[in-house]
Design a protein around this motif. Structure first.
Motif, PDB file in Angstrom:
ATOM      1  N   ILE A  50       0.952  -1.222  -0.073  1.00 48.19           N
ATOM      2  CA  ILE A  50      -0.070  -0.031   0.084  1.00 48.19           C
ATOM      3  C   ILE A  50       0.971   1.191  -0.129  1.00 48.19           C
ATOM      4  CG2 ILE A  50      -1.823   1.291   1.183  1.00 48.19           C
ATOM      5  CD1 ILE A  50      -2.247  -1.606   2.606  1.00 48.19           C
ATOM      6  N   VAL A  51       0.524   2.191  -0.994  1.00 47.21           N
ATOM      7  CA  VAL A  51       1.342   3.511  -1.029  1.00 47.21           C
ATOM      8  C   VAL A  51       0.618   4.741  -0.600  1.00 47.21           C
ATOM      9  CG1 VAL A  51       2.731   4.911  -2.557  1.00 47.21           C
ATOM     10  CG2 VAL A  51       2.761   2.695  -2.930  1.00 47.21           C
ATOM     11  N   TYR A  52       0.959   5.373   0.427  1.00 48.23           N
ATOM     12  CA  TYR A  52       0.253   6.679   0.860  1.00 48.23           C
ATOM     13  C   TYR A  52       1.357   7.618   0.493  1.00 48.23           C
ATOM     14  CZ  TYR A  52      -3.682   4.161   2.817  1.00 48.23           C
ATOM     15  OH  TYR A  52      -5.009   3.756   2.763  1.00 48.23           O
ATOM     16  N   PRO A  53       0.842   9.026   0.379  1.00 44.51           N
ATOM     17  CA  PRO A  53      -0.702   9.428   0.569  1.00 44.51           C
ATOM     18  C   PRO A  53      -1.833   9.220  -0.381  1.00 44.51           C
ATOM     19  CG  PRO A  53       0.735  11.168   0.010  1.00 44.51           C
ATOM     20  CD  PRO A  53       1.514  10.065  -0.042  1.00 44.51           C
ATOM     21  N   GLU A  54      -1.159   8.413  -1.681  1.00 43.21           N
ATOM     22  CA  GLU A  54      -2.057   8.219  -2.535  1.00 43.21           C
ATOM     23  C   GLU A  54      -3.186   7.342  -2.270  1.00 43.21           C
ATOM     24  OE1 GLU A  54       1.124   8.034  -2.645  1.00 43.21           O
ATOM     25  OE2 GLU A  54       2.185   8.793  -4.261  1.00 43.21           O
ATOM     26  N   GLY A  55      -2.902   6.484  -1.267  1.00 44.48           N
ATOM     27  CA  GLY A  55      -3.977   5.508  -1.061  1.00 44.48           C
ATOM     28  C   GLY A  55      -4.191   4.321  -2.080  1.00 44.48           C
ATOM     29  N   VAL A  56      -3.078   3.913  -2.801  1.00 47.06           N
ATOM     30  CA  VAL A  56      -3.144   3.021  -3.763  1.00 47.06           C
ATOM     31  C   VAL A  56      -2.697   1.631  -3.207  1.00 47.06           C
ATOM     32  CG1 VAL A  56      -2.123   2.215  -6.006  1.00 47.06           C
ATOM     33  CG2 VAL A  56      -2.525   4.648  -5.609  1.00 47.06           C
ATOM     34  N   TRP A  57      -3.531   0.475  -3.271  1.00 50.32           N
ATOM     35  CA  TRP A  57      -3.154  -0.899  -2.794  1.00 50.32           C
ATOM     36  C   TRP A  57      -2.996  -1.687  -3.952  1.00 50.32           C
ATOM     37  CZ3 TRP A  57      -5.478  -3.085   2.127  1.00 50.32           C
ATOM     38  CH2 TRP A  57      -5.954  -2.158   3.018  1.00 50.32           C
ATOM     39  N   TYR A  58      -1.851  -2.427  -3.868  1.00 49.08           N
ATOM     40  CA  TYR A  58      -1.398  -2.970  -5.025  1.00 49.08           C
ATOM     41  C   TYR A  58      -1.666  -4.702  -4.499  1.00 49.08           C
ATOM     42  CZ  TYR A  58       0.960   0.814  -7.346  1.00 49.08           C
ATOM     43  OH  TYR A  58       1.175   2.007  -8.150  1.00 49.08           O
ATOM     44  N   ASN A  59      -1.760  -5.217  -5.521  1.00 51.24           N
ATOM     45  CA  ASN A  59      -1.978  -6.923  -5.241  1.00 51.24           C
ATOM     46  C   ASN A  59      -0.921  -7.747  -6.000  1.00 51.24           C
ATOM     47  OD1 ASN A  59      -3.319  -7.923  -7.919  1.00 51.24           O
ATOM     48  ND2 ASN A  59      -4.553  -6.224  -7.439  1.00 51.24           N
ATOM     49  N   GLY A  60      -0.788  -9.030  -5.645  1.00 48.10           N
ATOM     50  CA  GLY A  60       0.173  -9.937  -6.268  1.00 48.10           C
ATOM     51  C   GLY A  60       1.435  -9.635  -6.609  1.00 48.10           C
ATOM     52  N   VAL A  61       2.056  -8.605  -5.523  1.00 45.11           N
ATOM     53  CA  VAL A  61       3.333  -7.983  -5.802  1.00 45.11           C
ATOM     54  C   VAL A  61       4.369  -9.257  -5.670  1.00 45.11           C
ATOM     55  CG1 VAL A  61       5.074  -6.396  -4.942  1.00 45.11           C
ATOM     56  CG2 VAL A  61       2.406  -5.766  -4.941  1.00 45.11           C
ATOM     57  N   THR A  62       5.239  -9.288  -6.651  1.00 43.86           N
ATOM     58  CA  THR A  62       6.544 -10.086  -6.631  1.00 43.86           C
ATOM     59  C   THR A  62       7.717  -9.266  -6.382  1.00 43.86           C
ATOM     60  OG1 THR A  62       6.931  -9.950  -8.802  1.00 43.86           O
ATOM     61  CG2 THR A  62       5.499 -11.802  -8.160  1.00 43.86           C
ATOM     62  N   PRO A  63       8.775  -9.834  -6.016  1.00 46.44           N
ATOM     63  CA  PRO A  63       9.930  -9.012  -5.883  1.00 46.44           C
ATOM     64  C   PRO A  63      10.311  -8.063  -7.138  1.00 46.44           C
ATOM     65  CG  PRO A  63      10.161 -11.146  -4.970  1.00 46.44           C
ATOM     66  CD  PRO A  63       9.010 -11.099  -5.666  1.00 46.44           C
ATOM     67  N   GLU A  64       9.971  -8.648  -8.496  1.00 41.81           N
ATOM     68  CA  GLU A  64      10.360  -7.951  -9.545  1.00 41.81           C
ATOM     69  C   GLU A  64       9.260  -6.749  -9.706  1.00 41.81           C
ATOM     70  OE1 GLU A  64       9.702 -11.491  -9.462  1.00 41.81           O
ATOM     71  OE2 GLU A  64      11.680 -11.708  -9.581  1.00 41.81           O
ATOM     72  N   LYS A  65       7.992  -7.315  -9.172  1.00 43.52           N
ATOM     73  CA  LYS A  65       6.983  -6.121  -9.439  1.00 43.52           C
ATOM     74  C   LYS A  65       7.462  -4.963  -8.505  1.00 43.52           C
ATOM     75  CE  LYS A  65       4.024  -6.239 -12.110  1.00 43.52           C
ATOM     76  NZ  LYS A  65       3.774  -5.570 -13.226  1.00 43.52           N
ATOM     77  N   ALA A  66       7.727  -5.425  -7.287  1.00 47.03           N
ATOM     78  CA  ALA A  66       8.170  -4.384  -6.054  1.00 47.03           C
ATOM     79  C   ALA A  66       9.225  -3.534  -6.580  1.00 47.03           C
ATOM     80  CB  ALA A  66       8.814  -5.218  -4.859  1.00 47.03           C
ATOM     81  N   ARG A  67      10.092  -3.890  -7.309  1.00 50.55           N
ATOM     82  CA  ARG A  67      11.323  -3.192  -7.908  1.00 50.55           C
ATOM     83  C   ARG A  67      10.567  -2.091  -8.910  1.00 50.55           C
ATOM     84  NH1 ARG A  67      14.467  -7.419  -6.152  1.00 50.55           N
ATOM     85  NH2 ARG A  67      14.090  -8.778  -8.070  1.00 50.55           N
ATOM     86  N   GLU A  68       9.789  -2.579  -9.857  1.00 53.88           N
ATOM     87  CA  GLU A  68       9.104  -1.691 -10.677  1.00 53.88           C
ATOM     88  C   GLU A  68       8.179  -0.750 -10.011  1.00 53.88           C
ATOM     89  OE1 GLU A  68       6.066  -2.092 -14.678  1.00 53.88           O
ATOM     90  OE2 GLU A  68       6.397  -3.746 -13.436  1.00 53.88           O
ATOM     91  N   LEU A  69       7.549  -1.125  -8.988  1.00 54.66           N
ATOM     92  CA  LEU A  69       6.730  -0.083  -8.187  1.00 54.66           C
ATOM     93  C   LEU A  69       7.627   0.800  -7.634  1.00 54.66           C
ATOM     94  CD1 LEU A  69       4.036  -1.141  -5.468  1.00 54.66           C
ATOM     95  CD2 LEU A  69       5.744   0.557  -5.222  1.00 54.66           C
TER      96      LEU A  69
END
Length: 132
Positions: free
Chosen positions: A64-83
Motif C-alpha cells: 500500500i502506498v500513501y498518501p495516494e491510497g493505492v493498494w497493489y496486489n500480487g506483488v512479486t520481488p520484480e513487481k516491487a522493484r518496478e513499483l
C-alpha cells in the motif's frame, strides 16, 4: 528502538508481512522494495513499514502506498522493484496491479480492472450481516 524523523517524506509504503503474504514471498518483496529505494537514493522521501495482515489475503502480496491510497496486489520481488521505479520515483501508478485507489469524495474504491473478491463489508460485519 529507532525513531525516524519523517519530515519531508513524500511516500509511506506499507508492506504486508501477514501470514498469507509471507507464504507468497512477503519477505522477498520487502527486501526488494527497500533495496531498490536505497539503490535509487530515495531514502529521504520514502519510508517503509512492515505491517501485519491488511485483510486482503486473496491479493497477497499486498503493498500500500500513501498518501495516494493505492493498494497493489500480487506483488512479486520484480513487481516491487518496478513499483519503486515507476510509482515512487516517476509518479506513474502500476494500474494493472491496483486493487483499491483513494478517491477524494468516495474514499477507497475498487478499480475496474481488479478481479479480486469484494470481501465482507465492514458495515455488515459490525451489524451482524452477511457478505455485501
Amino acid at each position: 528502538m529507532t525513531t525516524w524523523n519523517l519530515i519531508g517524506m513524500k511516500h509511506h509504503v506499507l508492506i504486508c508481512n501477514g501470514g498469507s503474504c509471507m507464504r507468497k514471498g512477503g519477505e522477498e518483496v520487502t527486501l526488494a522494495i527497500r533495496e531498490e529505494i536505497a539503490m535509487l537514493e530515495l531514502d529521504g522521501i520514502v519510508h517503509t513499514t512492515r505491517t501485519r495482515c491488511n485483510g486482503r489475503c486473496q491479493d497477497a502480496c499486498v503493498v500500500i502506498v500513501y498518501p495516494e491510497g493505492v493498494w497493489y496486489n500480487g506483488v512479486t520481488p520484480e513487481k516491487a522493484r518496478e513499483l519503486v521505479r515507476r510509482h515512487l520515483r516517476d509518479g506513474e501508478w502500476l494500474e494493472e496491479t491496483i486493487t483499491y485507489r483513494y478517491e477524494e469524495k468516495q474514499g477507497l474504491m475498487m478499480t475496474k480492472q481488479s478481479n479480486a473478491p469484494l470481501g465482507i463489508s465492514k458495515l455488515c460485519k459490525a451489524t451482524g450481516g452477511t457478505k455485501a
